[in-house]
Design an enzyme around this catalytic site. Structure first.
Site, PDB file in Angstrom:
ATOM      1  N   HIS A   1      -7.682  -5.694 -10.417  1.00 17.37           N
ATOM      2  CA  HIS A   1      -7.732  -5.932 -11.865  1.00 17.37           C
ATOM      3  C   HIS A   1      -6.310  -6.102 -12.402  1.00 17.37           C
ATOM      4  O   HIS A   1      -5.415  -5.329 -12.051  1.00 17.37           O
ATOM      5  CB  HIS A   1      -8.417  -4.742 -12.550  1.00 17.37           C
ATOM      6  CG  HIS A   1      -8.574  -4.935 -14.019  1.00 17.37           C
ATOM      7  ND1 HIS A   1      -9.508  -5.793 -14.556  1.00 17.37           N
ATOM      8  CD2 HIS A   1      -7.911  -4.398 -15.068  1.00 17.37           C
ATOM      9  CE1 HIS A   1      -9.404  -5.771 -15.872  1.00 17.37           C
ATOM     10  NE2 HIS A   1      -8.447  -4.933 -16.215  1.00 17.37           N
TER      11      HIS A   1
ATOM     12  N   GLU B   1      -0.119  -8.750  -7.095  1.00 23.64           N
ATOM     13  CA  GLU B   1      -1.507  -8.582  -6.650  1.00 23.64           C
ATOM     14  C   GLU B   1      -1.636  -8.933  -5.172  1.00 23.64           C
ATOM     15  O   GLU B   1      -2.319  -8.241  -4.417  1.00 23.64           O
ATOM     16  CB  GLU B   1      -2.453  -9.476  -7.468  1.00 23.64           C
ATOM     17  CG  GLU B   1      -2.691  -8.998  -8.879  1.00 23.64           C
ATOM     18  CD  GLU B   1      -3.665  -9.897  -9.633  1.00 23.64           C
ATOM     19  OE1 GLU B   1      -4.546 -10.516  -9.003  1.00 23.64           O
ATOM     20  OE2 GLU B   1      -3.548  -9.982 -10.867  1.00 23.64           O
TER      21      GLU B   1
ATOM     22  N   ILE C   1     -20.445  -9.181 -13.452  1.00 23.00           N
ATOM     23  CA  ILE C   1     -20.582  -7.732 -13.324  1.00 23.00           C
ATOM     24  C   ILE C   1     -21.779  -7.463 -12.418  1.00 23.00           C
ATOM     25  O   ILE C   1     -22.879  -7.968 -12.669  1.00 23.00           O
ATOM     26  CB  ILE C   1     -20.740  -7.071 -14.709  1.00 23.00           C
ATOM     27  CG1 ILE C   1     -19.450  -7.270 -15.524  1.00 23.00           C
ATOM     28  CG2 ILE C   1     -21.061  -5.592 -14.561  1.00 23.00           C
ATOM     29  CD1 ILE C   1     -19.536  -6.865 -16.965  1.00 23.00           C
ATOM     30  N   LEU C   2     -21.544  -6.714 -11.364  1.00 21.17           N
ATOM     31  CA  LEU C   2     -22.610  -6.402 -10.417  1.00 21.17           C
ATOM     32  C   LEU C   2     -23.510  -5.308 -10.994  1.00 21.17           C
ATOM     33  O   LEU C   2     -23.032  -4.400 -11.669  1.00 21.17           O
ATOM     34  CB  LEU C   2     -22.012  -5.950  -9.084  1.00 21.17           C
ATOM     35  CG  LEU C   2     -21.157  -7.010  -8.372  1.00 21.17           C
ATOM     36  CD1 LEU C   2     -20.342  -6.370  -7.257  1.00 21.17           C
ATOM     37  CD2 LEU C   2     -22.010  -8.138  -7.838  1.00 21.17           C
TER      38      LEU C   2
ATOM     39  N   SER D   1      -6.546 -17.360  -5.164  1.00 27.40           N
ATOM     40  CA  SER D   1      -5.205 -17.049  -4.628  1.00 27.40           C
ATOM     41  C   SER D   1      -5.191 -15.671  -3.952  1.00 27.40           C
ATOM     42  O   SER D   1      -4.547 -15.492  -2.924  1.00 27.40           O
ATOM     43  CB  SER D   1      -4.133 -17.158  -5.713  1.00 27.40           C
ATOM     44  OG  SER D   1      -4.173 -16.047  -6.571  1.00 27.40           O
TER      45      SER D   1
ATOM     46  N   ASP E   1     -14.588  -1.638 -14.516  1.00 34.08           N
ATOM     47  CA  ASP E   1     -13.179  -1.290 -14.250  1.00 34.08           C
ATOM     48  C   ASP E   1     -12.892   0.203 -14.401  1.00 34.08           C
ATOM     49  O   ASP E   1     -11.843   0.603 -14.922  1.00 34.08           O
ATOM     50  CB  ASP E   1     -12.237  -2.102 -15.163  1.00 34.08           C
ATOM     51  CG  ASP E   1     -12.352  -3.603 -14.916  1.00 34.08           C
ATOM     52  OD1 ASP E   1     -12.597  -3.995 -13.758  1.00 34.08           O
ATOM     53  OD2 ASP E   1     -12.191  -4.388 -15.871  1.00 34.08           O
TER      54      ASP E   1
ATOM     55  N   MET F   1     -15.943 -13.014 -11.532  1.00 32.25           N
ATOM     56  CA  MET F   1     -16.151 -12.846 -12.972  1.00 32.25           C
ATOM     57  C   MET F   1     -17.586 -12.478 -13.365  1.00 32.25           C
ATOM     58  O   MET F   1     -18.029 -12.794 -14.456  1.00 32.25           O
ATOM     59  CB  MET F   1     -15.723 -14.129 -13.704  1.00 32.25           C
ATOM     60  CG  MET F   1     -14.270 -14.518 -13.468  1.00 32.25           C
ATOM     61  SD  MET F   1     -13.100 -13.187 -13.749  1.00 32.25           S
ATOM     62  CE  MET F   1     -13.004 -13.196 -15.521  1.00 32.25           C
TER      63      MET F   1
END
Length: 192
Positions: A113, A178, A96-97, A21, A149, A94
Site C-alpha cells: 500500500h 515499493e 476488495i476481496l 511494476s 488496509d 484494485m
C-alpha cells in the site's frame, strides 16, 4: 506464517489491476536463487491490465476474473487450490476481496500500500499526504484481513515529501521503494 519448507519454493500468485511494476519486481525477485517464492500465476480483474504482458514475457499462467460477485471469487479459489498456491501477493490490485475469500487464505495474503499505514487507507494516498503537509509518506506491506488496509504490518519504508512534490512525483519515488520493500517483506513474512 512460517511456510518455508526446506529448499522448495512457495507457489505464489500475484493479483494485479494495472501496469504491473511491482509484479515485474516480484518476478525478478522470484528468479533469484535465495528467493523463497516461485510465481505460478498472475490474476487480474481487468483484461486490459498492462501488467498481464509479463505473463507472456516470463511464461507465467494468467487468468482474468471479474471479482464482481462471490461466484467469481469461488472460481478464483478453485483455481488457486487446484494450482496448490500457498501465497497471494496483491500488487496494485484494485478490488476488495470478500471476508470469505480472506478467511480461506488467512495469513497467506500480502498487500503493498502506498502510504505509511495506518495513515491514508484506501485511494489517493499521495494527494492526501501532500494536502496535509506531512513531512513523510512511504509504503507498507501488510497481511490482508477483512478490513481495508488494516492487517498486521510486516514492514514500511519512509519517503521524505519534498516541498515541490506533486502526487505524481511523490508516487514515482515511493514506487522505487515499493520494489525493494515487497521482496524484503515476503522474506520477513515467511519467517514469522
Amino acid at each position: 506464517m512460517a511456510l518455508l519448507t526446506g529448499s522448495k519454493k512457495i507457489k505464489t500468485v500475484v493479483f494485479i489491476s494495472g501496469t504491473g511494476s511491482n509484479l515485474k519486481s516480484l518476478i525478478k525477485f522470484s528468479k533469484l536463487k535465495k528467493s523463497p517464492i516461485s510465481i505460478k500465476m498472475i490474476i487480474s480483474n481487468d483484461y486490459k491490465a498492462k501488467g498481464l504482458q509479463y505473463a507472456n514475457i516470463y511464461k507465467i499462467k494468467k487468468k482474468i476474473f471479474n471479482f464482481k460477485n462471490t461466484f467469481s471469487e469461488k472460481k478464483v479459489i478453485n483455481e488457486l487450490e487446484k494450482s496448490d498456491i500457498n501465497l497471494i501477493c496483491l500488487a496494485g490490485f484494485m478490488k476488495i476481496l470478500s471476508k470469505d475469500f480472506v478467511k480461506n487464505f488467512k495469513g497467506k495474503i500480502l498487500n503493498i500500500h502506498p502510504s505509511l499505514l495506518p495513515k491514508y487507507k484506501g485511494l489517493n494516498t499521495h494527494e492526501r499526504a501532500i494536502r496535509n503537509k506531512d513531512k513523510y509518506s512511504g509504503c507498507t506491506v501488510h497481511f490482508v484481513n477483512s478490513r481495508l488496509d488494516s492487517g498486521k504490518i510486516i514492514n514500511q519504508k519512509k519517503v521524505r515529501i519534498k516541498r515541490l512534490d506533486t502526487p505524481k512525483t511523490l508516487a514515482k519515488r515511493i514506487l522505487i521503494q515499493e520494489h525493494k520493500l515487497y521482496p524484503a517483506a515476503i522474506i520477513k513474512a515467511l519467517s514469522l
